[in-house]
Design a protein around this motif. Structure first.
Motif, PDB file in Angstrom:
ATOM      1  N   TYR A   1       0.725  -1.177  -0.101  1.00  0.00           N
ATOM      2  CA  TYR A   1      -0.209  -0.012  -0.004  1.00  0.00           C
ATOM      3  C   TYR A   1       0.825   1.153   0.026  1.00  0.00           C
ATOM      4  CZ  TYR A   1      -3.783  -3.120   1.182  1.00  0.00           C
ATOM      5  OH  TYR A   1      -4.967  -3.966   0.737  1.00  0.00           O
ATOM      6  N   GLY A   2       2.138   1.221   0.254  1.00  0.00           N
ATOM      7  CA  GLY A   2       3.069   2.243   0.060  1.00  0.00           C
ATOM      8  C   GLY A   2       4.355   1.834   0.885  1.00  0.00           C
TER       9      GLY A   2
ATOM     10  N   GLU B   1       6.663   3.721   1.833  1.00  0.00           N
ATOM     11  CA  GLU B   1       7.134   4.956   2.728  1.00  0.00           C
ATOM     12  C   GLU B   1       6.051   5.205   3.665  1.00  0.00           C
ATOM     13  OE1 GLU B   1       9.736   7.940  -0.215  1.00  0.00           O
ATOM     14  OE2 GLU B   1       7.645   8.506   0.213  1.00  0.00           O
TER      15      GLU B   1
ATOM     16  N   HIS C   1       2.777   6.377   5.392  1.00  0.00           N
ATOM     17  CA  HIS C   1       1.462   6.796   4.556  1.00  0.00           C
ATOM     18  C   HIS C   1       0.300   6.982   5.721  1.00  0.00           C
ATOM     19  CE1 HIS C   1       1.650   2.430   3.696  1.00  0.00           C
ATOM     20  NE2 HIS C   1       0.166   2.673   3.723  1.00  0.00           N
TER      21      HIS C   1
ATOM     22  N   THR D   1      -6.132   5.896   3.474  1.00  0.00           N
ATOM     23  CA  THR D   1      -6.739   6.035   2.305  1.00  0.00           C
ATOM     24  C   THR D   1      -8.136   5.361   2.123  1.00  0.00           C
ATOM     25  OG1 THR D   1      -5.660   5.140   0.725  1.00  0.00           O
ATOM     26  CG2 THR D   1      -4.754   7.142   1.251  1.00  0.00           C
TER      27      THR D   1
ATOM     28  N   PRO E   1      -3.533   2.640   6.799  1.00  0.00           N
ATOM     29  CA  PRO E   1      -2.212   3.420   7.085  1.00  0.00           C
ATOM     30  C   PRO E   1      -1.006   2.386   7.184  1.00  0.00           C
ATOM     31  CG  PRO E   1      -3.213   3.292   8.937  1.00  0.00           C
ATOM     32  CD  PRO E   1      -4.187   2.723   7.954  1.00  0.00           C
TER      33      PRO E   1
ATOM     34  N   GLY F   1       5.456   2.411   7.005  1.00  0.00           N
ATOM     35  CA  GLY F   1       6.775   2.278   6.089  1.00  0.00           C
ATOM     36  C   GLY F   1       7.675   1.182   6.283  1.00  0.00           C
TER      37      GLY F   1
ATOM     38  N   ASN G   1      13.076   6.017   5.731  1.00  0.00           N
ATOM     39  CA  ASN G   1      11.622   6.868   5.582  1.00  0.00           C
ATOM     40  C   ASN G   1      11.339   7.165   4.221  1.00  0.00           C
ATOM     41  OD1 ASN G   1      10.617   5.929   8.282  1.00  0.00           O
ATOM     42  ND2 ASN G   1      10.956   7.737   8.985  1.00  0.00           N
ATOM     43  N   THR G   2      12.291   7.514   3.660  1.00  0.00           N
ATOM     44  CA  THR G   2      12.364   8.311   2.279  1.00  0.00           C
ATOM     45  C   THR G   2      13.001   7.608   1.196  1.00  0.00           C
ATOM     46  OG1 THR G   2      11.845  10.567   3.549  1.00  0.00           O
ATOM     47  CG2 THR G   2      12.131  10.500   1.242  1.00  0.00           C
TER      48      THR G   2
ATOM     49  N   VAL H   1       1.127   3.073  -4.825  1.00  0.00           N
ATOM     50  CA  VAL H   1       0.965   4.420  -5.133  1.00  0.00           C
ATOM     51  C   VAL H   1       2.269   4.976  -5.931  1.00  0.00           C
ATOM     52  CG1 VAL H   1       0.444   4.565  -2.636  1.00  0.00           C
ATOM     53  CG2 VAL H   1       2.860   4.529  -2.941  1.00  0.00           C
TER      54      VAL H   1
ATOM     55  N   ASP I   1       5.343   4.111  -6.734  1.00  0.00           N
ATOM     56  CA  ASP I   1       7.020   3.859  -6.608  1.00  0.00           C
ATOM     57  C   ASP I   1       7.302   2.930  -7.616  1.00  0.00           C
ATOM     58  OD1 ASP I   1       7.615   5.747  -4.373  1.00  0.00           O
ATOM     59  OD2 ASP I   1       6.381   4.194  -2.977  1.00  0.00           O
TER      60      ASP I   1
END
Length: 276
Positions: A68-69, A71, A73, A76, A81, A84, A89-90, A197, A199
């Motif tokens: 779902y991501g 990083e 997040h 949604t 949520p 990460g 984290n980035t 998302v 990436d």
């Protein structure tokens, strides 16, 4: 004081000893010497193959929610949520690649997953469906539930093929460093996403995986990305994989590309087609 009279020297000596004792009492206590960290003990309670290597055979699944991501997040409407799984984290995108990720996120329907394409490496590892590992001395075979693709990790000291070949899952060559399986993966086609998302990586990705047991039913999976076309520096994700222990657990075919045709089967045609 006469020769042989020792009263005063003895008194002076007593005062000196008393002062010394008072000074020691007032001095701050010495910190105990730091203990040397214990050397990590070799894992013992893990499954092993006849040749002594860790045996990763089994059905595994990530509970990280990384698909779902990658990083951190928020929640949604499309997913929960997540804290990460990226170290630091980035993801260190270049400026141009960051713009491309934003475009991907804005058109989430372009996710190759929704077209039932192969998820790719490493997305298939932390996707929300299980995969199975079959292990032999010369290779590991990974069978994924989603789309049912098969990935081979060669462990027979062979090299990557010459030239660049566009593989959906990359070309994987592994070796053992103690109880850790280290896998070098190249030859990607750049057509896959890393999560929902947007990436992504390019066809120049060089991926290095580290597989190791935490305990007999948990694998720590770390993957380091090096792709100068997309990232400003290498970066790493870290997830745990859990052994599925249900008595009836199995990899079930999920060829999502065939779902649109299910109404036509079994054959001969049903009443929905013939009206009879």
């Amino acid at each position: 004081m006469t020769r042989g009279d020792t009263r005063y020297p003895l008194a002076a000596m007593g005062l000196a000893l008393l002062a010394s004792a008072v000074g020691l009492a007032q001095a701050p206590p010495r910190a105990p010497a730091a203990a040397k960290p214990a050397s990590p003990k070799p894992a013992t309670d893990i499954p092993r193959t006849p040749d002594g290597k860790p045996d990763f055979s089994g059905i595994w699944q990530s509970l990280s929610g990384a698909d779902y991501g990658l990083e951190p997040h928020p929640a949604t409407k499309e997913g929960p949520p997540g804290a990460g799984v990226v170290e630091g984290n980035t993801i260190p995108y270049t400026t141009g690649a960051l713009d491309q990720r934003a475009k991907n996120a804005a058109r989430a329907t372009a996710d190759p997953r929704l077209k039932c394409f192969t998820l790719g490496t490493p997305r298939g590892i932390y996707y929300a469906e299980p995969f199975q590992i079959f292990q032999r001395p010369r290779d590991l075979t990974l069978l994924f539930e989603f789309g049912h693709p098969v990935r081979t990790i060669n462990t027979n000291a062979t090299e990557h093929p010459d030239g660049h070949i566009d593989f959906w899952l990359g070309d994987s060559r592994g070796h053992w460093e103690g109880d850790t399986l280290v896998v070098d993966v190249t030859d990607f086609n750049g057509e896959t996403w890393l999560d929902r998302v947007g990436d992504f990586n390019s066809d120049e990705l060089h991926l290095v995986e580290h597989w190791s047991f935490v305990n007999r039913d948990t694998i720590r999976y770390r993957a380091t990305f090096n792709d100068p076309k997309v990232y400003t520096r290498p970066w790493t994700l870290d997830v745990l994989l859990y052994r599925r222990l249900e008595p009836n657990v199995q990899i079930i075919e999920n060829y999502c590309s065939t779902l649109d045709y299910d109404r036509y089967y079994p054959y001969p045609a049903t009443s929905k087609l013939t009206g009879k």
